[in-house]
Design an enzyme around this catalytic site. Structure first.
Site, PDB file in Angstrom:
ATOM      1  N   ASN A   5      45.232  16.782  70.644  1.00 46.05           N
ATOM      2  CA  ASN A   5      45.607  15.095  71.423  1.00 46.05           C
ATOM      3  C   ASN A   5      46.879  15.305  70.918  1.00 46.05           C
ATOM      4  O   ASN A   5      47.636  14.128  71.050  1.00 46.05           O
ATOM      5  CB  ASN A   5      45.417  14.425  70.320  1.00 46.05           C
ATOM      6  CG  ASN A   5      43.557  14.225  71.288  1.00 46.05           C
ATOM      7  OD1 ASN A   5      43.448  14.203  72.416  1.00 46.05           O
ATOM      8  ND2 ASN A   5      42.472  13.833  70.102  1.00 46.05           N
ATOM      9  N   ARG A  24      42.897  10.504  80.364  1.00 45.51           N
ATOM     10  CA  ARG A  24      44.057  10.077  79.349  1.00 45.51           C
ATOM     11  C   ARG A  24      45.045  10.002  79.344  1.00 45.51           C
ATOM     12  O   ARG A  24      45.958   8.919  79.683  1.00 45.51           O
ATOM     13  CB  ARG A  24      42.881   9.133  78.646  1.00 45.51           C
ATOM     14  CG  ARG A  24      43.143   8.139  77.140  1.00 45.51           C
ATOM     15  CD  ARG A  24      42.061   6.827  78.231  1.00 45.51           C
ATOM     16  NE  ARG A  24      42.595   6.113  77.538  1.00 45.51           N
ATOM     17  CZ  ARG A  24      42.464   4.832  78.652  1.00 45.51           C
ATOM     18  NH1 ARG A  24      42.254   4.520  79.761  1.00 45.51           N
ATOM     19  NH2 ARG A  24      43.183   3.278  77.965  1.00 45.51           N
ATOM     20  N   ILE A  64      35.079   3.482  65.849  1.00 49.39           N
ATOM     21  CA  ILE A  64      36.475   2.802  67.064  1.00 49.39           C
ATOM     22  C   ILE A  64      36.060   3.001  68.231  1.00 49.39           C
ATOM     23  O   ILE A  64      36.558   2.189  69.330  1.00 49.39           O
ATOM     24  CB  ILE A  64      37.388   4.542  67.265  1.00 49.39           C
ATOM     25  CG1 ILE A  64      37.326   5.220  64.995  1.00 49.39           C
ATOM     26  CG2 ILE A  64      38.524   4.078  67.859  1.00 49.39           C
ATOM     27  CD1 ILE A  64      38.513   4.329  65.210  1.00 49.39           C
ATOM     28  N   ARG A  69      37.934  20.248  79.181  1.00 45.89           N
ATOM     29  CA  ARG A  69      39.001  19.424  79.403  1.00 45.89           C
ATOM     30  C   ARG A  69      39.129  19.119  77.733  1.00 45.89           C
ATOM     31  O   ARG A  69      40.587  19.536  77.778  1.00 45.89           O
ATOM     32  CB  ARG A  69      38.200  18.066  78.950  1.00 45.89           C
ATOM     33  CG  ARG A  69      38.520  16.885  80.834  1.00 45.89           C
ATOM     34  CD  ARG A  69      38.706  15.834  80.825  1.00 45.89           C
ATOM     35  NE  ARG A  69      39.292  15.206  79.782  1.00 45.89           N
ATOM     36  CZ  ARG A  69      39.235  14.393  78.762  1.00 45.89           C
ATOM     37  NH1 ARG A  69      37.763  14.030  78.921  1.00 45.89           N
ATOM     38  NH2 ARG A  69      40.225  13.887  78.162  1.00 45.89           N
ATOM     39  N   ILE A 112      45.079  -0.560  77.348  1.00 48.22           N
ATOM     40  CA  ILE A 112      45.599  -0.697  76.943  1.00 48.22           C
ATOM     41  C   ILE A 112      46.675  -2.410  76.329  1.00 48.22           C
ATOM     42  O   ILE A 112      48.337  -1.357  76.586  1.00 48.22           O
ATOM     43  CB  ILE A 112      46.818   0.593  77.975  1.00 48.22           C
ATOM     44  CG1 ILE A 112      46.804  -0.249  79.348  1.00 48.22           C
ATOM     45  CG2 ILE A 112      45.673   1.610  78.109  1.00 48.22           C
ATOM     46  CD1 ILE A 112      47.553   0.405  80.442  1.00 48.22           C
ATOM     47  N   ASP A 113      46.155  -2.907  76.238  1.00 43.57           N
ATOM     48  CA  ASP A 113      47.685  -4.097  76.266  1.00 43.57           C
ATOM     49  C   ASP A 113      48.279  -3.387  74.824  1.00 43.57           C
ATOM     50  O   ASP A 113      49.341  -4.319  74.953  1.00 43.57           O
ATOM     51  CB  ASP A 113      46.196  -4.713  75.690  1.00 43.57           C
ATOM     52  CG  ASP A 113      45.439  -5.160  74.204  1.00 43.57           C
ATOM     53  OD1 ASP A 113      44.359  -3.981  74.265  1.00 43.57           O
ATOM     54  OD2 ASP A 113      45.204  -5.781  73.722  1.00 43.57           O
TER      55      ASP A 113
HETATM   56  N1  EPU Z   1      42.553  -0.155  71.506  1.00 48.82           N
HETATM   57  C1  EPU Z   1      42.563  -1.780  72.168  1.00 48.82           C
HETATM   58  N2  EPU Z   1      43.557  -1.821  73.095  1.00 48.82           N
HETATM   59  C2  EPU Z   1      44.932  -0.246  73.423  1.00 48.82           C
HETATM   60  C3  EPU Z   1      44.672   0.415  72.493  1.00 48.82           C
HETATM   61  C4  EPU Z   1      43.895   0.654  71.765  1.00 48.82           C
HETATM   62  O1  EPU Z   1      42.266  -1.734  72.450  1.00 48.82           O
HETATM   63  O2  EPU Z   1      46.354  -1.783  73.228  1.00 48.82           O
HETATM   64  C5  EPU Z   1      41.324   0.232  70.969  1.00 48.82           C
HETATM   65  C6  EPU Z   1      40.562   1.102  71.811  1.00 48.82           C
HETATM   66  O3  EPU Z   1      39.723   0.616  73.255  1.00 48.82           O
HETATM   67  C7  EPU Z   1      39.494   1.872  70.881  1.00 48.82           C
HETATM   68  C8  EPU Z   1      40.843   1.865  69.790  1.00 48.82           C
HETATM   69  O4  EPU Z   1      41.484   0.598  69.567  1.00 48.82           O
HETATM   70  O5  EPU Z   1      38.256   0.839  70.430  1.00 48.82           O
HETATM   71  C9  EPU Z   1      41.203   3.499  69.490  1.00 48.82           C
HETATM   72  O6  EPU Z   1      42.098   3.543  70.569  1.00 48.82           O
HETATM   73  P1  EPU Z   1      43.901   4.689  70.107  1.00 48.82           P
HETATM   74  O7  EPU Z   1      44.499   4.168  71.061  1.00 48.82           O
HETATM   75  O8  EPU Z   1      44.104   5.286  68.911  1.00 48.82           O
HETATM   76  O9  EPU Z   1      43.169   5.564  70.905  1.00 48.82           O
HETATM   77  P2  EPU Z   1      43.542   6.605  71.780  1.00 48.82           P
HETATM   78  O10 EPU Z   1      44.835   7.068  71.893  1.00 48.82           O
HETATM   79  O11 EPU Z   1      43.373   6.278  73.440  1.00 48.82           O
HETATM   80  C10 EPU Z   1      43.369   9.066  70.921  1.00 48.82           C
HETATM   81  C11 EPU Z   1      42.313   9.986  71.304  1.00 48.82           C
HETATM   82  C12 EPU Z   1      40.787   9.790  71.124  1.00 48.82           C
HETATM   83  C13 EPU Z   1      40.935   9.488  69.987  1.00 48.82           C
HETATM   84  C14 EPU Z   1      41.530   8.370  69.292  1.00 48.82           C
HETATM   85  C15 EPU Z   1      41.147   8.190  68.055  1.00 48.82           C
HETATM   86  C16 EPU Z   1      44.017  11.363  72.675  1.00 48.82           C
HETATM   87  C17 EPU Z   1      44.380  11.823  74.681  1.00 48.82           C
HETATM   88  N3  EPU Z   1      42.616  10.900  72.203  1.00 48.82           N
HETATM   89  O12 EPU Z   1      42.556   8.568  71.767  1.00 48.82           O
HETATM   90  O13 EPU Z   1      40.538  11.337  71.256  1.00 48.82           O
HETATM   91  O14 EPU Z   1      38.881   9.361  69.494  1.00 48.82           O
HETATM   92  O15 EPU Z   1      42.968   8.216  69.580  1.00 48.82           O
HETATM   93  O16 EPU Z   1      41.764   9.305  67.326  1.00 48.82           O
HETATM   94  O17 EPU Z   1      45.040  11.007  72.250  1.00 48.82           O
HETATM   95  C18 EPU Z   1      38.475  12.922  72.193  1.00 48.82           C
HETATM   96  O18 EPU Z   1      39.437  13.756  71.849  1.00 48.82           O
HETATM   97  O19 EPU Z   1      37.681  12.615  72.231  1.00 48.82           O
HETATM   98  C19 EPU Z   1      39.704  11.728  72.052  1.00 48.82           C
HETATM   99  C20 EPU Z   1      38.974  10.688  72.942  1.00 48.82           C
END
Ligand code: EPU
Length: 417
Positions: free
Chosen positions: A23, A92, A326, A396, A123-124
C-alpha cells in the site's frame, strides 16, 4: 488462471522475510511522475499491482527499469495521455495518477480504478479535495477528466480519514500556490513513507503520520530516492500463521511498532510471541482464549488483517466477535471457511466465530486479496488438501508467497489451469 494447492497440517519453522509494503509502493510508483527526472524506489515488492503500475508509467512514456526490488523511473519524456480502462481497472491504486498528474500537469484523463470487491469504494472525498484546490471535474461514462488553470492551496477537511484521499491530495497540492492543510488526514505509516519521498524530491510537507498534514506549494520537484517501508499487512498475515502453525517461526524485516494493534491482541489470546527490534517469533499455543476484534483506522486494528485474524479466532476456545468498520463487504471468505468446517455467523459487517473447530481441506475461492490470504492460512492448518481458486487476488499483494511458505516447511504450490 491459477490455483493454489495446499496440503495442510505441517509445522512451520524458520524465517520469513517481509518485503516492501504494497500500500506504500502502489502510491510511491505513481508519485514518481510528480518529479521531472529520475527517481529510484528501493525494496519494491514483487507483486502484480507493481507490474500494473509500471504498465501505466510506460503508457505515459516514462522509462522504467526494474532490477530485483529496485525500480528506476525516468519521467523526462512524460506524455500525459488518457489512461485507458484496461490499465486503470487492473487495480485500485491507478487512481493515484489522478492526484499526481493533476498536480504536475494540471490535467488528467483516466478511467475508474479497479481493486478488490470489498465495498462500494466511492472516490468522492478525493474529488471534493481536488475541487477545493481549484480543479474542475467532468465525467464521461466511466472516464474522469480533471483539469485546472492553476491549483491554489486551501484547508481541506476530510469527512473520513481516507488513506487514498489523503495521499491523492498530498500529490495534487505539492505544486499548488500557497499552503494546503489536510484536516482529519489518515495516519497510516505508509503515508509517512510517501511524504518522505515527496520531501526528498523537494516538497515541503509536514505532519504526515498525524491527522493534520500541511503542504507548502513549491515550483519544482526533482527525481529522488526512497525505500519502501516494510509491509505490516504481509507481516501480520504470517504472524497469525505463526500463532497457529509455528514452531519458532520468525518473521523478520519488520517494524514491530507498526504491528502493535495485532501483537496486543495476540498476547490477549495467549499466543507465545517474542518481539525483538526487527522481528517477531511465534510458536503454536495449544489453548487460545476467544477475543473481540474491531477494525479501525490506524493505529487501530487494521481492516486488512481482520480476515486473516478471523481464521485464528476459529481456533480459540469459545465465542469471538469480529467487527469490520471500514468496508461493507469484507466477509467474502466466510462461506469458504464454513465449508472447511468453521462455525461463523455473519450479520452485516459483524461475524460471530465459535471455536475451536477442526478445519478440513476442500475447494474454496479467493474473493479478494486478504480474504484469499485468510484461506491460505486456513488451508495450511487444515487436514488434507485445500484448493484455492481465483488466486490472482492473492498475488496482487503477497510477493513470492508460495516460495516464502515452502521455505519454512509448508506444502503449497501454484498450478496453471
Ligand atoms: N471512502 C469514501 N469516499 C472516498 C474514499 C473512501 O466513502 O472518497 C470510504 C471507503 O468506502 C471506505 C473508507 O472510506 O469505507 C476507507 O477508505 P480509504 O480511502 O481509507 O481506503 P483506500 O485508500 O481505498 C487503502 C488500502 C486498503 C485499506 C484501506 C484502509 C490501498 C491501495 N488500499 O484503501 O487496502 O483497506 O486503505 O486502510 O492502499 C488491502 O490492502 O487489502 C486493502 C484493501
Amino acid at each position: 488462471m491459477k490455483q493454489m494447492i495446499i496440503k495442510g497440517g505441517n509445522t512451520l519453522s524458520g524465517t520469513i522475510s517481509i518485503g516492501g509494503a504494497k500500500n506504500s509502493a502502489v502510491a510511491l510508483i505513481p508519485a514518481a511522475v510528480l518529479a521531472n527526472g529520475i527517481s529510484t524506489i528501493k525494496n519494491v515488492p514483487n507483486i502484480s499491482d507493481r507490474d500494473a503500475l509500471i504498465d501505466i508509467l510506460e503508457l505515459l512514456n516514462c522509462q522504467v527499469t526494474l532490477n530485483n526490488d529496485e525500480l528506476v523511473i525516468d519521467t523526462t519524456n512524460l506524455n500525459n495521455k488518457l489512461i485507458k480502462e484496461e490499465y486503470s481497472n487492473r487495480l485500485r491504486a491507478s487512481y493515484y495518477f489522478m492526484g499526481a498528474l493533476l498536480g504536475r500537469e494540471k490535467y488528467v484523463e483516466i478511467y475508474i480504478p479497479g481493486g478488490c470487491n470489498i465495498g462500494a469504494r466511492p472516490i468522492d472525498i478525493h474529488l471534493d479535495g481536488f475541487k477545493a484546490l481549484g480543479a474542475t471535474i467532468k465525467t464521461e461514462g466511466n472516464k474522469y477528466i480533471l483539469s485546472a488553470d492553476k491549483l491554489i492551496g486551501t484547508d481541506i477537511y476530510l469527512r473520513f480519514q481516507s488513506v487514498g484521499a489523503t495521499i491523492n491530495l498530498m500529490f495534487a497540492s505539492v505544486y499548488a500556490e500557497g499552503k494546503t492543510t489536510i484536516h482529519n488526514a489518515a495516519q497510516e505509516v505508509e503515508i509517512i513513507n510517501i511524504a518522505e519521498f515527496l520531501n526528498n524530491m523537494g516538497a515541503k510537507i509536514t505532519g504526515a503520520g498525524t491527522n493534520e498534514i500541511t503542504i507548502e506549494g513549491i515550483k519544482e520537484l526533482n527525481g529522488a530516492t526512497i525505500s519502501v517501508v516494510p509491509d505490516r499487512l504481509e507481516a501480520g498475515t504470517y504472524i497469525i500463521l505463526g500463532a497457529l502453525a509455528g514452531d519458532n517461526l520468525k518473521i523478520t524485516n519488520i517494524i514491530p511498532e507498526h504491528l502493535e494493534a495485532l501483537t496486543t491482541k495476540l498476547k490477549e489470546i495467549g499466543t507465545h510471541i517474542t518481539i525483538s527490534k526487527d522481528a517477531i517469533t511465534l510458536s503454536k499455543t495449544s489453548k487460545l482464549k476467544p477475543i473481540n476484534i474491531k477494525t479501525l483506522v490506524y493505529p487501530g486494528f487494521p481492516t486488512d488483517i481482520g480476515q486473516p485474524m478471523s481464521v485464528l479466532l476459529t481456533q480459540c476456545d469459545g465465542t469471538s466477535l469480529f467487527e469490520e468498520t471500514i468496508w461493507e463487504n469484507r466477509m467474502g471468505h466466510v462461506p469458504s471457511l464454513n465449508k472447511m468446517g468453521a462455525n461463523i455467523t455473519v450479520s452485516g459487517m459483524n461475524a460471530i466465530i465459535k471455536g475451536p473447530t477442526k478445519l478440513k481441506g476442500c475447494e474454496v475461492v479467493a474473493t479478494d486479496l486478504r480474504g484469499g490470504a485468510a484461506l491460505v492460512i486456513a488451508g495450511l492448518i487444515a487436514e488434507g488438501e485445500t484448493i484455492i481458486t481465483d488466486v490472482e487476488h492473492i498475488l496482487r499483494g503477497y510477493e513470492n508467497i508460495t516460495e516464502k511458505l515452502t521455505s519454512v516447511g509448508a506444502k503449497i504450490e501454484l498450478k496453471e489451469i
